[in-house]
Design a protein around this motif. Structure first.
Motif, PDB file in Angstrom:
ATOM      1  N   MET A  69       0.847  -1.176   0.000  1.00 12.28           N
ATOM      2  CA  MET A  69       0.000   0.000   0.000  1.00 12.28           C
ATOM      3  C   MET A  69       0.889   1.235   0.000  1.00 12.28           C
ATOM      4  N   LYS A  70       0.572   2.190  -0.867  1.00 13.75           N
ATOM      5  CA  LYS A  70       1.357   3.403  -1.000  1.00 13.75           C
ATOM      6  C   LYS A  70       1.033   4.367   0.147  1.00 13.75           C
ATOM      7  N   GLU A  71       2.092   4.951   0.725  1.00 12.68           N
ATOM      8  CA  GLU A  71       1.905   5.909   1.807  1.00 12.68           C
ATOM      9  C   GLU A  71       1.344   7.210   1.248  1.00 12.68           C
ATOM     10  N   GLU A  72       0.373   7.784   1.939  1.00 14.08           N
ATOM     11  CA  GLU A  72      -0.241   9.030   1.498  1.00 14.08           C
ATOM     12  C   GLU A  72       0.758  10.178   1.601  1.00 14.08           C
ATOM     13  N   THR A  73       0.809  10.995   0.575  1.00 19.20           N
ATOM     14  CA  THR A  73       1.685  12.159   0.563  1.00 19.20           C
ATOM     15  C   THR A  73       0.873  13.375   0.985  1.00 19.20           C
ATOM     16  N   THR A  74       1.395  14.117   1.939  1.00 16.67           N
ATOM     17  CA  THR A  74       0.738  15.332   2.395  1.00 16.67           C
ATOM     18  C   THR A  74       1.585  16.532   1.995  1.00 16.67           C
ATOM     19  N   THR A  75       1.005  17.697   2.074  1.00 16.87           N
ATOM     20  CA  THR A  75       1.764  18.907   1.787  1.00 16.87           C
ATOM     21  C   THR A  75       2.954  19.008   2.730  1.00 16.87           C
ATOM     22  N   LEU A  76       2.752  18.701   4.006  1.00 24.08           N
ATOM     23  CA  LEU A  76       3.850  18.755   4.964  1.00 24.08           C
ATOM     24  C   LEU A  76       4.963  17.788   4.573  1.00 24.08           C
ATOM     25  N   SER A  77       4.617  16.566   4.203  1.00 24.86           N
ATOM     26  CA  SER A  77       5.652  15.599   3.839  1.00 24.86           C
ATOM     27  C   SER A  77       6.376  16.021   2.556  1.00 24.86           C
ATOM     28  N   GLU A  78       5.667  16.672   1.637  1.00 24.55           N
ATOM     29  CA  GLU A  78       6.313  17.179   0.425  1.00 24.55           C
ATOM     30  C   GLU A  78       7.306  18.291   0.756  1.00 24.55           C
ATOM     31  N   VAL A  79       6.890  19.216   1.608  1.00 28.38           N
ATOM     32  CA  VAL A  79       7.761  20.327   2.006  1.00 28.38           C
ATOM     33  C   VAL A  79       8.996  19.792   2.726  1.00 28.38           C
ATOM     34  N   ILE A  80       8.784  18.893   3.678  1.00 33.01           N
ATOM     35  CA  ILE A  80       9.910  18.317   4.424  1.00 33.01           C
ATOM     36  C   ILE A  80      10.829  17.532   3.489  1.00 33.01           C
TER      37      ILE A  80
ATOM     38  N   TYR B 132      11.365  18.023   0.329  1.00 31.12           N
ATOM     39  CA  TYR B 132      12.124  18.981  -0.479  1.00 31.12           C
ATOM     40  C   TYR B 132      13.279  19.567   0.334  1.00 31.12           C
ATOM     41  N   ILE B 133      12.993  19.989   1.559  1.00 34.21           N
ATOM     42  CA  ILE B 133      14.027  20.592   2.398  1.00 34.21           C
ATOM     43  C   ILE B 133      15.097  19.560   2.738  1.00 34.21           C
ATOM     44  N   ARG B 134      14.687  18.332   3.071  1.00 37.57           N
ATOM     45  CA  ARG B 134      15.645  17.280   3.428  1.00 37.57           C
ATOM     46  C   ARG B 134      16.549  16.895   2.252  1.00 37.57           C
ATOM     47  N   SER B 135      16.132  17.201   1.034  1.00 38.86           N
ATOM     48  CA  SER B 135      16.977  16.885  -0.129  1.00 38.86           C
ATOM     49  C   SER B 135      18.156  17.856  -0.240  1.00 38.86           C
ATOM     50  N   ALA B 136      18.093  18.945   0.515  1.00 42.60           N
ATOM     51  CA  ALA B 136      19.194  19.915   0.539  1.00 42.60           C
ATOM     52  C   ALA B 136      20.209  19.485   1.597  1.00 42.60           C
TER      53      ALA B 136
ATOM     54  N   ILE C   8      22.608  20.591   4.930  1.00 40.88           N
ATOM     55  CA  ILE C   8      22.621  21.568   6.020  1.00 40.88           C
ATOM     56  C   ILE C   8      23.465  22.755   5.562  1.00 40.88           C
ATOM     57  N   GLY C   9      22.933  23.950   5.750  1.00 41.62           N
ATOM     58  CA  GLY C   9      23.626  25.168   5.338  1.00 41.62           C
ATOM     59  C   GLY C   9      23.159  25.707   3.993  1.00 41.62           C
ATOM     60  N   ASP C  10      22.460  24.861   3.202  1.00 39.35           N
ATOM     61  CA  ASP C  10      21.933  25.324   1.921  1.00 39.35           C
ATOM     62  C   ASP C  10      20.816  26.337   2.144  1.00 39.35           C
ATOM     63  N   LEU C  11      20.596  27.167   1.135  1.00 38.76           N
ATOM     64  CA  LEU C  11      19.504  28.131   1.180  1.00 38.76           C
ATOM     65  C   LEU C  11      18.257  27.521   0.555  1.00 38.76           C
ATOM     66  N   ILE C  12      17.125  27.777   1.192  1.00 34.09           N
ATOM     67  CA  ILE C  12      15.819  27.319   0.734  1.00 34.09           C
ATOM     68  C   ILE C  12      15.034  28.574   0.365  1.00 34.09           C
ATOM     69  N   PHE C  13      14.437  28.571  -0.813  1.00 35.19           N
ATOM     70  CA  PHE C  13      13.712  29.742  -1.284  1.00 35.19           C
ATOM     71  C   PHE C  13      12.207  29.506  -1.222  1.00 35.19           C
TER      72      PHE C  13
ATOM     73  N   ASN D 281      10.230  28.298  -4.207  1.00 34.24           N
ATOM     74  CA  ASN D 281      10.257  26.873  -4.531  1.00 34.24           C
ATOM     75  C   ASN D 281       9.297  26.083  -3.649  1.00 34.24           C
ATOM     76  N   LEU D 282       9.089  26.536  -2.421  1.00 36.72           N
ATOM     77  CA  LEU D 282       8.204  25.823  -1.501  1.00 36.72           C
ATOM     78  C   LEU D 282       6.734  25.940  -1.891  1.00 36.72           C
ATOM     79  N   VAL D 283       6.339  27.084  -2.438  1.00 34.48           N
ATOM     80  CA  VAL D 283       4.918  27.298  -2.722  1.00 34.48           C
ATOM     81  C   VAL D 283       4.391  26.422  -3.858  1.00 34.48           C
ATOM     82  N   ASN D 284       5.261  25.633  -4.466  1.00 32.60           N
ATOM     83  CA  ASN D 284       4.823  24.698  -5.510  1.00 32.60           C
ATOM     84  C   ASN D 284       4.188  23.442  -4.928  1.00 32.60           C
ATOM     85  N   PHE D 285       4.247  23.263  -3.604  1.00 30.78           N
ATOM     86  CA  PHE D 285       3.739  22.052  -2.973  1.00 30.78           C
ATOM     87  C   PHE D 285       2.316  22.246  -2.478  1.00 30.78           C
ATOM     88  N   GLY D 286       1.538  21.148  -2.539  1.00 34.57           N
ATOM     89  CA  GLY D 286       0.171  21.174  -2.029  1.00 34.57           C
ATOM     90  C   GLY D 286      -0.624  22.292  -2.669  1.00 34.57           C
TER      91      GLY D 286
END
Length: 87
Positions: free
Chosen positions: A1-12, A14-18, A20-25, A28-33
């Motif tokens: 069974m596929k885990e449900e994707t939420t806006t929070l999990s999408e945002v997290i 995206y950020i976790r793919s960066a 530590i120390g990288d800049l997050i804009f 880019n975040l407003v494209n989620f949910g």
């Protein structure tokens, strides 16, 4: 069974793919949910909890790793530890 994707999990995710120390804009975040205010609320919680640090309007530094199992309630508790808003 596929885990449900939420806006929070999408945002997290995206950020976790960066690194530590990288800049997050915000732009880019407003494209989620549904974007906009929901994403801004999550970003605000992440900032108050110490995962992001505001560099200037719309630009945030990734400060510490966000746990993979982060939930909305846990995030709000970390952001506002002295509040009884979320138990």
């Amino acid at each position: 069974m596929k885990e449900e994707t939420t806006t929070l999990s999408e945002v997290i995710g995206y950020i976790r793919s960066a690194k530590i120390g990288d800049l997050i804009f915000r732009r880019n975040l407003v494209n989620f949910g549904n974007g906009g205010s929901t994403v801004d609320n999550y970003r605000n919680y992440l900032t108050h909890a110490g995962y992001l640090k505001t560099q200037k309007a719309g630009i945030y530094e990734y400060m510490k790793e966000i746990p993979e199992d982060m939930t909305y309630k846990r995030l709000v508790r970390e952001a506002y530890p002295n509040s009884d808003w979320v138990k």
